[in-house]
Design an enzyme around this catalytic site. Structure first.
Site, PDB file in Angstrom:
ATOM      1  N   LYS A 150      14.422  -2.792  -0.404  1.00 31.43           N
ATOM      2  CA  LYS A 150      13.982  -3.490  -1.626  1.00 31.43           C
ATOM      3  C   LYS A 150      13.033  -2.541  -2.347  1.00 31.43           C
ATOM      4  CE  LYS A 150      11.117  -5.503  -3.516  1.00 31.43           C
ATOM      5  NZ  LYS A 150      10.701  -5.018  -4.860  1.00 31.43           N
ATOM      6  N   GLU A 205       2.410   1.011   5.634  1.00 27.27           N
ATOM      7  CA  GLU A 205       1.715   2.160   5.013  1.00 27.27           C
ATOM      8  C   GLU A 205       1.034   1.605   3.775  1.00 27.27           C
ATOM      9  OE1 GLU A 205       1.361   5.034   6.220  1.00 27.27           O
ATOM     10  OE2 GLU A 205       3.008   5.349   7.624  1.00 27.27           O
ATOM     11  N   CYS A 257      -1.077   7.403  -2.714  1.00 26.60           N
ATOM     12  CA  CYS A 257      -1.973   6.730  -1.769  1.00 26.60           C
ATOM     13  C   CYS A 257      -2.889   7.751  -1.116  1.00 26.60           C
ATOM     14  CB  CYS A 257      -1.159   5.999  -0.720  1.00 26.60           C
ATOM     15  SG  CYS A 257       0.024   7.087   0.053  1.00 26.60           S
ATOM     16  N   GLU A 275      -9.192   1.592  -5.145  1.00 21.37           N
ATOM     17  CA  GLU A 275      -8.221   2.680  -5.270  1.00 21.37           C
ATOM     18  C   GLU A 275      -7.987   2.916  -6.764  1.00 21.37           C
ATOM     19  OE1 GLU A 275      -4.517   1.691  -3.381  1.00 21.37           O
ATOM     20  OE2 GLU A 275      -4.210   3.753  -2.727  1.00 21.37           O
TER      21      GLU A 275
HETATM   22  P1  NAP Z   1       2.684  -3.268  -4.311  1.00 19.72           P
HETATM   23  O1  NAP Z   1       2.392  -4.093  -5.472  1.00 19.72           O
HETATM   24  O2  NAP Z   1       2.144  -3.645  -3.000  1.00 19.72           O
HETATM   25  O3  NAP Z   1       4.270  -3.131  -4.275  1.00 19.72           O
HETATM   26  C1  NAP Z   1       4.941  -2.421  -3.283  1.00 19.72           C
HETATM   27  C2  NAP Z   1       6.280  -3.056  -3.032  1.00 19.72           C
HETATM   28  O4  NAP Z   1       6.102  -4.380  -2.539  1.00 19.72           O
HETATM   29  C3  NAP Z   1       7.157  -3.181  -4.264  1.00 19.72           C
HETATM   30  O5  NAP Z   1       8.496  -3.016  -3.872  1.00 19.72           O
HETATM   31  C4  NAP Z   1       6.897  -4.602  -4.693  1.00 19.72           C
HETATM   32  O6  NAP Z   1       7.953  -5.157  -5.428  1.00 19.72           O
HETATM   33  C5  NAP Z   1       6.800  -5.296  -3.358  1.00 19.72           C
HETATM   34  N1  NAP Z   1       6.067  -6.547  -3.393  1.00 19.72           N
HETATM   35  C6  NAP Z   1       5.093  -6.941  -4.245  1.00 19.72           C
HETATM   36  N2  NAP Z   1       4.650  -8.153  -3.920  1.00 19.72           N
HETATM   37  C7  NAP Z   1       5.372  -8.568  -2.858  1.00 19.72           C
HETATM   38  C8  NAP Z   1       5.380  -9.742  -2.062  1.00 19.72           C
HETATM   39  N3  NAP Z   1       4.565 -10.759  -2.292  1.00 19.72           N
HETATM   40  N4  NAP Z   1       6.252  -9.807  -1.035  1.00 19.72           N
HETATM   41  C9  NAP Z   1       7.082  -8.792  -0.784  1.00 19.72           C
HETATM   42  N5  NAP Z   1       7.121  -7.662  -1.489  1.00 19.72           N
HETATM   43  C10 NAP Z   1       6.271  -7.539  -2.515  1.00 19.72           C
HETATM   44  O7  NAP Z   1       2.204  -1.786  -4.491  1.00 19.72           O
HETATM   45  P2  NAP Z   1       2.396  -0.892  -5.748  1.00 19.72           P
HETATM   46  O8  NAP Z   1       1.406  -1.340  -6.739  1.00 19.72           O
HETATM   47  O9  NAP Z   1       3.809  -0.852  -6.161  1.00 19.72           O
HETATM   48  O10 NAP Z   1       2.074   0.548  -5.136  1.00 19.72           O
HETATM   49  C11 NAP Z   1       0.793   1.071  -5.047  1.00 19.72           C
HETATM   50  C12 NAP Z   1       0.211   0.873  -3.662  1.00 19.72           C
HETATM   51  O11 NAP Z   1       1.019   1.468  -2.660  1.00 19.72           O
HETATM   52  C13 NAP Z   1      -1.110   1.554  -3.552  1.00 19.72           C
HETATM   53  O12 NAP Z   1      -2.043   0.721  -2.933  1.00 19.72           O
HETATM   54  C14 NAP Z   1      -0.816   2.762  -2.680  1.00 19.72           C
HETATM   55  O13 NAP Z   1      -1.896   3.273  -1.981  1.00 19.72           O
HETATM   56  C15 NAP Z   1       0.226   2.248  -1.784  1.00 19.72           C
HETATM   57  N6  NAP Z   1       0.967   3.350  -1.210  1.00 19.72           N
HETATM   58  C16 NAP Z   1       0.763   3.625   0.101  1.00 19.72           C
HETATM   59  C17 NAP Z   1       1.418   4.672   0.692  1.00 19.72           C
HETATM   60  C18 NAP Z   1       1.202   4.974   2.143  1.00 19.72           C
HETATM   61  O14 NAP Z   1       2.018   5.643   2.712  1.00 19.72           O
HETATM   62  N7  NAP Z   1       0.152   4.499   2.772  1.00 19.72           N
HETATM   63  C19 NAP Z   1       2.321   5.433  -0.045  1.00 19.72           C
HETATM   64  C20 NAP Z   1       2.503   5.122  -1.387  1.00 19.72           C
HETATM   65  C21 NAP Z   1       1.819   4.065  -1.962  1.00 19.72           C
HETATM   66  P3  NAP Z   1       7.828  -5.342  -7.008  1.00 19.72           P
HETATM   67  O15 NAP Z   1       7.762  -3.973  -7.576  1.00 19.72           O
HETATM   68  O16 NAP Z   1       9.091  -6.048  -7.350  1.00 19.72           O
HETATM   69  O17 NAP Z   1       6.600  -6.123  -7.280  1.00 19.72           O
END
Ligand code: NAP
Ligand code: MG
Length: 485
Positions: free
Chosen positions: A182, A258, A292, A389
């Site tokens: 997804k 992650e 991240c 962040e």
């Molecule tokens: P996010 O809002 O958590 O979204 C990540 C994924 O989760 C997307 O596919 C999103 O889908 C989905 N999602 C959102 N709400 C959900 C829910 N309630 N249930 C299931 N899935 C859900 O994060 P983001 O804003 O896209 O990305 C930024 C974050 O990712 C930052 O905090 C960053 O640090 C972290 N990150 C971490 C790493 C690591 O390896 N530690 C690497 C890269 C990024 P939708 O797009 O459809 O909402």
């Protein structure tokens, strides 16, 4: 399949389930925007709960056959995917740049990094080591096999639309698992392009399914409550990770997380300052700060703080900001307007609390989701910009006086993904590295990501590791057989 603009690579914008491209069960679609203009790039099928369960069914059906494919054959398919991805590298980089906004040079780097996960796990697929030991009582043998965990749900973010997908798909397929991916709704096109690359490389139908879905909460929840799903691997925010861990608990689904980071970047007075500034540019500005692993807080020993800040600001001031797809661009737009609002709010909060802007600090006057490369000094140690962040091109600098103070400040966060340390004293670097509460440390280096290394966080930055040998273990279960011969 509707397409709004000509994409650099042919992408089927329907769902990819059981080896077929299909519309959503309710025929719904959603737009993917170009962050450099805010205009639609393409429309993509919007998966429903029904579609998600169909994808799980396809993965479940394909599972036993895929697990029985000899490891060497699975390895050859992953290797073919590595070659296929490299053959399309430039077009794929352009696609990433278009839907995510990142500078083409960053997108090229991402494609190379992403493809490496297929090569690395093609090499690991044939090294799925178990063990045989003698029980301490001497009465029997302990045989441990590493078996595929089963159907995996993979949920990925928008900031590395290719690499976060391959970092999960590579080890999952190597271990003999089948998956439903997804992708983030901001960047589903790259995931769909990768599905095509995998199909071309010989991945059988149903082994990899891709389900763009804007109703991510209900779709992922439905999959986590399906008995056929055995694992979730999530990369994204800590906030969503917490929700998914709770959801995974209902059916005791294996979970790898992650999550967010808040990386400190520590510069000691004995560091090679030129190297530290080079490292800061990479750690802060790769992907315009949307990583991240991005350096989020700079702690600089007070005797060199002025010189470091000056050199760093000079480098930030001359960066070329523009549409990612323009080859001259060094800093592209951020992914969406909410992200720009958040970055701006954090900068304004810091200046209101007394920080000074050395360079940047504004949204440029132009269409799209841009923010200027920014350096802040005199940042109050309790300023929210140090706790949140940033996920943008902003570097807040704080000074420190002693090693203990640097370590205490660096560790004063619920996150623990990566830390960076610059020092000319290797003993100090290793000592500080060991004391830092993070899963990874860059010592005199502004980049840690490497497909051959275990990537992951401690504290609220996550559970599990991706990459390296560890990355494939996360997709296996130990099967212990007590054997009497
Ligand atoms: P996010 O809002 O958590 O979204 C990540 C994924 O989760 C997307 O596919 C999103 O889908 C989905 N999602 C959102 N709400 C959900 C829910 N309630 N249930 C299931 N899935 C859900 O994060 P983001 O804003 O896209 O990305 C930024 C974050 O990712 C930052 O905090 C960053 O640090 C972290 N990150 C971490 C790493 C690591 O390896 N530690 C690497 C890269 C990024 P939708 O797009 O459809 O909402
Ligand atoms: Mg989001």
């Amino acid at each position: 399949m509707t397409q709004t603009v000509q994409l650099p690579i042919a992408v089927d914008t329907d769902l990819y389930v059981g080896g077929k491209h299909v519309s959503a069960s309710d025929a719904g679609r959603f737009d993917v925007l170009d962050p450099s203009t805010g205009q639609p790039l393409a429309s993509v099928a919007d998966g429903t709960v029904e579609d998600a369960l169909a994808a799980v069914a396809a993965a479940h059906e394909a599972g036993p056959r895929w697990a029985a494919v000899p490891p060497r054959e699975r390895a050859e398919i992953l290797r073919a995917a590595f070659d296929a991805m490299n053959a399309k590298a430039e077009a794929l980089a352009e696609l990433i740049s278009l839907e995510n906004g990142k500078a083409l040079r960053d997108a090229r780097g991402e494609v190379a990094y992403a493809a490496e996960f297929f090569r690395w796990y093609s090499e690991e697929a044939v090294r799925n080591l178990g063990s045989v030991t003698t029980s301490p009582s001497g009465s029997n043998q302990i045989v441990v096999l590493r078996q595929p965990v089963g159907v995996c749900v993979l949920v990925t973010p928008w900031n590395f639309p290719a690499a976060m997908a391959t970092r999960k798909i590579g080890p999952a397929l190597a271990a003999g698992c089948t998956v439903v991916l997804k992708p983030a709704s901001d960047t589903p096109l790259t995931a769909l392009a990768i599905a095509q690359i995998l199909a071309d490389a010989g991945v059988p139908p149903g082994v990899v399914n891709v389900l763009p879905a804007r109703r991510s909460g209900s779709v992922v929840s439905a999959m986590l409550h399906d008995d056929r799903v055995r694992k979730i691997s999530f990369t994204g925010s800590t906030e969503v990770g917490r929700v998914l861990l709770r959801e995974a608990s209902d059916k005791i689904v294996n979970a790898s997380m992650e999550l967010g980071g808040n990386a400190p970047f520590i510069v000691f007075a004995d560091a090679d300052l030129d190297a530290a500034v080079d490292g800061a540019m990479i750690a802060k500005m790769r992907n315009a700060g949307e990583a991240c692993t991005a350096a989020n807080r700079f702690y600089v020993e007070s005797s060199v703080a002025q010189e470091f800040s000056k050199q760093f600001a000079e480098r930030m001031a001359v960066l070329t900001v523009g549409p990612g797809i323009d080859p001259e661009t060094e800093v592209g737009p951020l992914v969406n307007t909410e992200t720009v609002d958040k970055v701006d709010r954090l900068v304004q909060g810091a200046t209101a609390a007394g920080a000074s802007i050395v360079v940047g600090g504004n949204r440029p006057e132009r269409a799209g989701f841009f923010y200027e490369p920014t350096v802040l000094v005199n940042v109050a140690p309790d300023s929210p910009i140090l706790g949140d962040e940033i996920f943008g091109p902003v570097a807040p600098i704080v000074t420190f006086e002693s090693e203990d103070e640097a370590v205490e400040r660096a560790n004063d966060t619920p996150y623990g993904l990566v830390s960076y340390v610059y020092t000319g004293d290797l003993a100090r670097g290793l000592r500080v590295g060991a004391r830092l509460e993070s899963g990874m440390v860059g010592l005199n280096r502004g980049l840690v990501s490497d497909p051959a290394a275990p990537f992951g966080g401690v504290k609220q930055s996550g559970i599990g590791r991706e990459g390296g040998h560890e990355g494939m273990l996360d997709y296996t279960e130990s099967k212990y057989i007590a054997l009497q011969w």
